[in-house]
Design a protein around this motif. Structure first.
Motif, PDB file in Angstrom:
ATOM      1  N   MET B 200       0.837  -1.215   0.000  1.00  0.00           N
ATOM      2  CA  MET B 200       0.000   0.000   0.000  1.00  0.00           C
ATOM      3  C   MET B 200       0.865   1.256   0.000  1.00  0.00           C
ATOM      4  SD  MET B 200      -3.125  -0.758  -0.311  1.00  0.00           S
ATOM      5  CE  MET B 200      -3.762   0.902  -0.024  1.00  0.00           C
ATOM      6  N   SER B 201       1.971   1.217   0.724  1.00  0.00           N
ATOM      7  CA  SER B 201       2.876   2.365   0.745  1.00  0.00           C
ATOM      8  C   SER B 201       3.457   2.583  -0.660  1.00  0.00           C
ATOM      9  CB  SER B 201       3.984   2.129   1.768  1.00  0.00           C
ATOM     10  OG  SER B 201       4.885   3.199   1.762  1.00  0.00           O
ATOM     11  N   ALA B 202       3.768   1.481  -1.340  1.00  0.00           N
ATOM     12  CA  ALA B 202       4.280   1.581  -2.724  1.00  0.00           C
ATOM     13  C   ALA B 202       3.215   2.142  -3.668  1.00  0.00           C
ATOM     14  CB  ALA B 202       4.756   0.218  -3.207  1.00  0.00           C
ATOM     15  N   VAL B 203       1.944   1.854  -3.397  1.00  0.00           N
ATOM     16  CA  VAL B 203       0.865   2.447  -4.214  1.00  0.00           C
ATOM     17  C   VAL B 203       0.901   3.970  -4.071  1.00  0.00           C
ATOM     18  CG1 VAL B 203      -1.634   2.657  -4.558  1.00  0.00           C
ATOM     19  CG2 VAL B 203      -0.637   0.404  -4.044  1.00  0.00           C
ATOM     20  N   PHE B 204       1.065   4.456  -2.836  1.00  0.00           N
ATOM     21  CA  PHE B 204       1.116   5.909  -2.609  1.00  0.00           C
ATOM     22  C   PHE B 204       2.363   6.540  -3.225  1.00  0.00           C
ATOM     23  CE2 PHE B 204      -2.452   5.377   0.189  1.00  0.00           C
ATOM     24  CZ  PHE B 204      -3.107   6.595   0.080  1.00  0.00           C
ATOM     25  N   ASP B 205       3.462   5.771  -3.301  1.00  0.00           N
ATOM     26  CA  ASP B 205       4.652   6.289  -4.003  1.00  0.00           C
ATOM     27  C   ASP B 205       4.305   6.602  -5.456  1.00  0.00           C
ATOM     28  OD1 ASP B 205       6.192   6.037  -1.738  1.00  0.00           O
ATOM     29  OD2 ASP B 205       7.121   4.139  -2.334  1.00  0.00           O
ATOM     30  N   LYS B 206       3.397   5.821  -6.034  1.00  0.00           N
ATOM     31  CA  LYS B 206       3.021   6.036  -7.439  1.00  0.00           C
ATOM     32  C   LYS B 206       1.862   7.022  -7.590  1.00  0.00           C
ATOM     33  CE  LYS B 206       4.881   1.756  -9.273  1.00  0.00           C
ATOM     34  NZ  LYS B 206       4.924   0.887 -10.445  1.00  0.00           N
ATOM     35  N   TRP B 223      -4.168   2.163   8.758  1.00  0.00           N
ATOM     36  CA  TRP B 223      -3.518   3.055   9.745  1.00  0.00           C
ATOM     37  C   TRP B 223      -1.998   2.978   9.580  1.00  0.00           C
ATOM     38  CZ3 TRP B 223      -7.855   5.117  10.486  1.00  0.00           C
ATOM     39  CH2 TRP B 223      -8.995   4.420  10.915  1.00  0.00           C
ATOM     40  N   LYS B 224      -1.517   1.744   9.382  1.00  0.00           N
ATOM     41  CA  LYS B 224      -0.057   1.549   9.318  1.00  0.00           C
ATOM     42  C   LYS B 224       0.532   2.068   8.005  1.00  0.00           C
ATOM     43  CE  LYS B 224      -0.645  -1.803  12.844  1.00  0.00           C
ATOM     44  NZ  LYS B 224      -1.074  -3.169  13.183  1.00  0.00           N
ATOM     45  N   THR B 225      -0.279   2.082   6.953  1.00  0.00           N
ATOM     46  CA  THR B 225       0.173   2.681   5.692  1.00  0.00           C
ATOM     47  C   THR B 225       0.378   4.183   5.881  1.00  0.00           C
ATOM     48  OG1 THR B 225      -1.044   1.013   4.429  1.00  0.00           O
ATOM     49  CG2 THR B 225      -0.416   3.018   3.245  1.00  0.00           C
ATOM     50  N   ALA B 226      -0.541   4.813   6.603  1.00  0.00           N
ATOM     51  CA  ALA B 226      -0.437   6.262   6.850  1.00  0.00           C
ATOM     52  C   ALA B 226       0.779   6.573   7.713  1.00  0.00           C
ATOM     53  CB  ALA B 226      -1.706   6.773   7.505  1.00  0.00           C
ATOM     54  N   ILE B 227       1.090   5.660   8.644  1.00  0.00           N
ATOM     55  CA  ILE B 227       2.274   5.851   9.490  1.00  0.00           C
ATOM     56  C   ILE B 227       3.549   5.718   8.658  1.00  0.00           C
ATOM     57  CG2 ILE B 227       3.623   4.728  11.340  1.00  0.00           C
ATOM     58  CD1 ILE B 227       0.828   4.130  12.678  1.00  0.00           C
ATOM     59  N   LYS B 228       3.532   4.780   7.700  1.00  0.00           N
ATOM     60  CA  LYS B 228       4.726   4.485   6.900  1.00  0.00           C
ATOM     61  C   LYS B 228       4.981   5.520   5.808  1.00  0.00           C
ATOM     62  CE  LYS B 228       6.674   0.724   4.064  1.00  0.00           C
ATOM     63  NZ  LYS B 228       7.856   0.327   4.830  1.00  0.00           N
ATOM     64  N   ASN B 229       3.912   6.079   5.234  1.00  0.00           N
ATOM     65  CA  ASN B 229       4.087   6.928   4.053  1.00  0.00           C
ATOM     66  C   ASN B 229       3.362   8.257   4.236  1.00  0.00           C
ATOM     67  OD1 ASN B 229       4.106   8.090   1.438  1.00  0.00           O
ATOM     68  ND2 ASN B 229       4.299   6.055   0.512  1.00  0.00           N
ATOM     69  N   ASN B 230       4.123   9.342   4.291  1.00  0.00           N
ATOM     70  CA  ASN B 230       3.487  10.637   4.583  1.00  0.00           C
ATOM     71  C   ASN B 230       2.776  11.245   3.374  1.00  0.00           C
ATOM     72  OD1 ASN B 230       5.553  11.673   3.093  1.00  0.00           O
ATOM     73  ND2 ASN B 230       6.670  12.547   4.841  1.00  0.00           N
ATOM     74  N   ARG B 231       2.693  10.462   2.268  1.00  0.00           N
ATOM     75  CA  ARG B 231       1.831  10.898   1.162  1.00  0.00           C
ATOM     76  C   ARG B 231       0.349  10.647   1.483  1.00  0.00           C
ATOM     77  NH1 ARG B 231       6.322   8.717  -1.573  1.00  0.00           N
ATOM     78  NH2 ARG B 231       7.406  10.247  -2.859  1.00  0.00           N
ATOM     79  N   VAL B 232       0.093   9.861   2.534  1.00  0.00           N
ATOM     80  CA  VAL B 232      -1.298   9.671   2.978  1.00  0.00           C
ATOM     81  C   VAL B 232      -1.694  10.919   3.759  1.00  0.00           C
ATOM     82  CG1 VAL B 232      -2.906   8.226   4.304  1.00  0.00           C
ATOM     83  CG2 VAL B 232      -0.947   7.158   3.137  1.00  0.00           C
ATOM     84  N   LYS B 233      -2.595  11.729   3.180  1.00  0.00           N
ATOM     85  CA  LYS B 233      -2.922  13.030   3.763  1.00  0.00           C
ATOM     86  C   LYS B 233      -4.230  13.017   4.551  1.00  0.00           C
ATOM     87  CE  LYS B 233       0.756  15.041   2.349  1.00  0.00           C
ATOM     88  NZ  LYS B 233       1.809  15.193   3.380  1.00  0.00           N
ATOM     89  N   ALA B 234      -4.966  11.904   4.485  1.00  0.00           N
ATOM     90  CA  ALA B 234      -6.214  11.760   5.244  1.00  0.00           C
ATOM     91  C   ALA B 234      -6.651  10.304   5.120  1.00  0.00           C
ATOM     92  CB  ALA B 234      -7.295  12.680   4.695  1.00  0.00           C
ATOM     93  N   ILE B 235      -7.484   9.873   6.060  1.00  0.00           N
ATOM     94  CA  ILE B 235      -8.044   8.517   5.964  1.00  0.00           C
ATOM     95  C   ILE B 235      -9.555   8.583   6.110  1.00  0.00           C
ATOM     96  CG2 ILE B 235      -8.162   6.203   7.007  1.00  0.00           C
ATOM     97  CD1 ILE B 235      -5.290   6.451   7.825  1.00  0.00           C
ATOM     98  N   VAL B 236     -10.237   7.880   5.192  1.00  0.00           N
ATOM     99  CA  VAL B 236     -11.679   7.660   5.305  1.00  0.00           C
ATOM    100  C   VAL B 236     -11.831   6.158   5.537  1.00  0.00           C
ATOM    101  CG1 VAL B 236     -13.900   7.766   4.133  1.00  0.00           C
ATOM    102  CG2 VAL B 236     -12.145   9.535   3.679  1.00  0.00           C
ATOM    103  N   ALA B 237     -12.216   5.769   6.750  1.00  0.00           N
ATOM    104  CA  ALA B 237     -12.297   4.343   7.088  1.00  0.00           C
ATOM    105  C   ALA B 237     -13.759   3.952   7.235  1.00  0.00           C
ATOM    106  CB  ALA B 237     -11.533   4.056   8.374  1.00  0.00           C
ATOM    107  N   ILE B 238     -14.188   2.978   6.445  1.00  0.00           N
ATOM    108  CA  ILE B 238     -15.561   2.488   6.560  1.00  0.00           C
ATOM    109  C   ILE B 238     -15.555   1.193   7.368  1.00  0.00           C
ATOM    110  CG2 ILE B 238     -17.542   1.618   5.259  1.00  0.00           C
ATOM    111  CD1 ILE B 238     -16.907   3.692   3.145  1.00  0.00           C
ATOM    112  N   GLU B 239     -16.163   1.287   8.540  1.00  0.00           N
ATOM    113  CA  GLU B 239     -16.263   0.139   9.455  1.00  0.00           C
ATOM    114  C   GLU B 239     -14.955  -0.647   9.554  1.00  0.00           C
ATOM    115  OE1 GLU B 239     -19.799  -2.210   9.390  1.00  0.00           O
ATOM    116  OE2 GLU B 239     -21.066  -0.421   9.574  1.00  0.00           O
ATOM    117  N   PRO B 240     -13.873   0.024   9.980  1.00  0.00           N
ATOM    118  CA  PRO B 240     -12.595  -0.688  10.117  1.00  0.00           C
ATOM    119  C   PRO B 240     -12.699  -1.751  11.211  1.00  0.00           C
ATOM    120  CG  PRO B 240     -12.453   1.467  11.158  1.00  0.00           C
ATOM    121  CD  PRO B 240     -13.763   1.430  10.432  1.00  0.00           C
ATOM    122  N   GLY B 241     -12.080  -2.906  10.948  1.00  0.00           N
ATOM    123  CA  GLY B 241     -12.149  -3.999  11.911  1.00  0.00           C
ATOM    124  C   GLY B 241     -11.168  -3.862  13.062  1.00  0.00           C
TER     125      GLY B 241
END
Lengths: 356, 356
Positions: B200-206, B223-241
């Motif tokens: 997922m972090s590699a997806v944000f690199d692209k 959550w962990k993708t956002a921690i790893k890659n600062n290109r994640v500027k917001a999260i919309v989580a639908i019913e996260p487990g």
């Protein structure tokens, strides 16, 4: 002060940055696509049911009886352009592949589905039962993870690994090779050809009349889909692995199975069919098993065309090097010259009145 | 002479024809989509190699040594509209699902990716490693074919099978149910969360800077993708487990694993996050295990929001029935009212300056 790049890793990083940047810029000169409608659906498939009675109050337990499983369907992504032609195009991948075979190329250029979408055709990209997004089947399987990239590199006539074929129309940079190997995706169930044909026929029930594109292992179920569903108005087969002969006329070693009843076979004589083969298929017996495999397939294709045409059919076999288009691998539709091949195909579609 | 339809099968056929026709007409009033660029690529992944030396002249044999296998990547389909906003949207599915969760709905309407593509966002639809078109992994697995539709119908809060929840925003016709069950697709390898996060972090690199959408089991790696890659500027989580708590503040029974080092967790406090939950989540202990599961998840979500916000974060939990949006299942993004939910989300994106 300028800093000299001395380390191996810095050089590698620079190369990656450069190639990423080239990759990203490849499509920027294109006109925008005007899409009237796009979406995804399942087509065909079966339903199985387990013994017992399901109790929704019980704790989460997939092993609980009295349940159904929907599987063995095709998964379809479709796009209809503005002012679409009457005929759609339906794309069936080959062995170990998925929709992506047609959507894009190893180096990120447009694949056949985008090229023909731009020409005004509605496109329906299929994952066959037990592949890609159509992963849910009713037959279990074991998925191995055997390293086999080099087998496919060789079998697909990119070259005799690690060597690329001379003049091959395939991108040699490591990013493209990486993308290419990652397009492979396994079977998720033991799905037979009848199941694939049923699902493909159901796709045509939804797409309406159209042109069926097949690649490689998709060839054999492709012929049978056209026999089953008269909404298939033409077939474009790229290096089909097997052929559908009538009973009593099957040549030795045909990979398309035993002969078909003549009345079924005859349906293939009612539609125009074109078959494309790429380069590096030897005229004489070669030292590599992979090359002899394709030599035999091409010979069978020619034999099959004779049989279909003798029964009144309209099959054209195009061995691309013979018309001056050289360097193609097994992935004719995504090779570096895929637009040139698409132009050749476009002429055929026009000749046959399939561009309406 | 009129022929009276008397047989059961004729009636069924008529129903199917009517519903197919309704299905096909649903999107005809939409304006066309203007797509500047679309394509597919792989992101991230690993490469393994077998012992030995590969000989390309040998007969076709995937078991031959000296070969690589590329696996554990994400598979991405992307579309960039004309005049795209700066931020992209990247969509990660939940358990047993694929890109299709976001592309469409059980009854063939537009999913969240099309809805937001129309609003000017570039969209990147992901199949996580070992799912859908990203099927090739480096870890083998056994795929079963246990009938389990009713388990998921119940777990996803469509109803307590065979009953639909009262007022549920889910199409009840058999064609839609068939489509819904066929959206499930199995894991093709034993892939762990770290592998998903890396891909997922590699997806944000692209994709570049963007908003990460997650559904269900996609929540925890999200959550962990956002921690790893600062290109994640917001999260919309639908019913996260699951949720990502800091070490020492993990509540009992959290499904997101053990606590994170505080410096990693703190990255989640730097971006706006919104979490949506649908309907039919009971306030009190219920008689169905599936309902109590979601009751616990919602309680944990609220606890987690308090912790993140106490550390200076910006998490909003939206339980949709509390703002008057009723009847949603676990598939908030594809329920019958998905446009209404998208409007609520659009307001949040504007409030947080994420619509640029």
């Amino acid at each position: 002060m300028k800093k000299k790049i001395t380390s191996y890793w810095s050089a590698i990083c620079l190369l990656i940055m450069l190639s990423s940047s080239l990759y990203a810029q490849k499509t920027t000169n294109q006109k925008p696509l005007i899409i009237k409608e796009q979406g995804a659906f399942s087509a065909g498939g079966t339903v199985v049911k387990s013994e017992g009675t399901f109790d929704p109050l019980k704790p989460w337990n997939v092993q609980q009886g009295g349940q159904t499983r929907h599987g063995d369907h095709a998964d379809v992504f479709y796009q209809i352009p503005a002012k679409a032609k009457h005929l759609s195009m339906v794309f069936l991948h080959g062995y170990g592949q998925s929709k992506r075979s047609w959507q894009t190329t190893a180096d990120g250029r447009e694949g056949f589905s985008d090229i023909f979408l731009r020409k005004g055709y509605g496109v329906y990209l299929v994952d066959q039962p037990g592949r890609g997004a159509a992963g849910q089947t009713t037959k279990p399987t074991q998925i191995t993870s055997i390293p086999d990239d080099q087998t496919w590199f060789t079998q697909f006539r990119i070259g005799l690994y690690p060597n690329f074929n001379n003049g091959v129309q395939f991108p040699k940079d490591s990013l493209s090779m990486d993308n290419f190997f990652r397009m492979m995706t396994p079977n998720t169930g033991n799905v037979d050809e009848v199941t694939i044909v049923n699902a493909m026929s159901a796709v045509f029930d939804k797409s309406g009349e159209g042109i069926l594109f097949t690649h490689s292992a998709g060839g054999s179920p492709g012929w049978k889909t056209a026999i089953k569903n008269n909404r298939v108005k033409a077939i474009v087969a790229i290096e089909p692995g097997g052929f559908a002969f009538p009973e009593g006329e099957v040549p030795e070693g045909n990979r398309g199975g035993k002969g078909l009843p003549l009345n079924e076979f005859m349906k293939l004589t009612k539609i125009p069919i074109v078959v494309y083969f790429g380069d590096f298929i030897p005229k004489e017996e070669a030292n590599a098993a992979s090359l002899n495999f394709w030599r035999n397939v091409l010979a069978t294709a020619r034999q099959w065309a004779k049989v279909v045409n003798a029964h009144g059919g309209d099959v054209t076999i195009v061995h691309l090097p013979e018309i001056g288009i050289k360097g193609n691998t097994h992935f004719v539709m995504s090779d570096l010259n895929n637009k040139e091949v698409a132009d050749v195909l476009t002429k055929w579609l026009k000749e046959k009145g399939l561009d309406k």
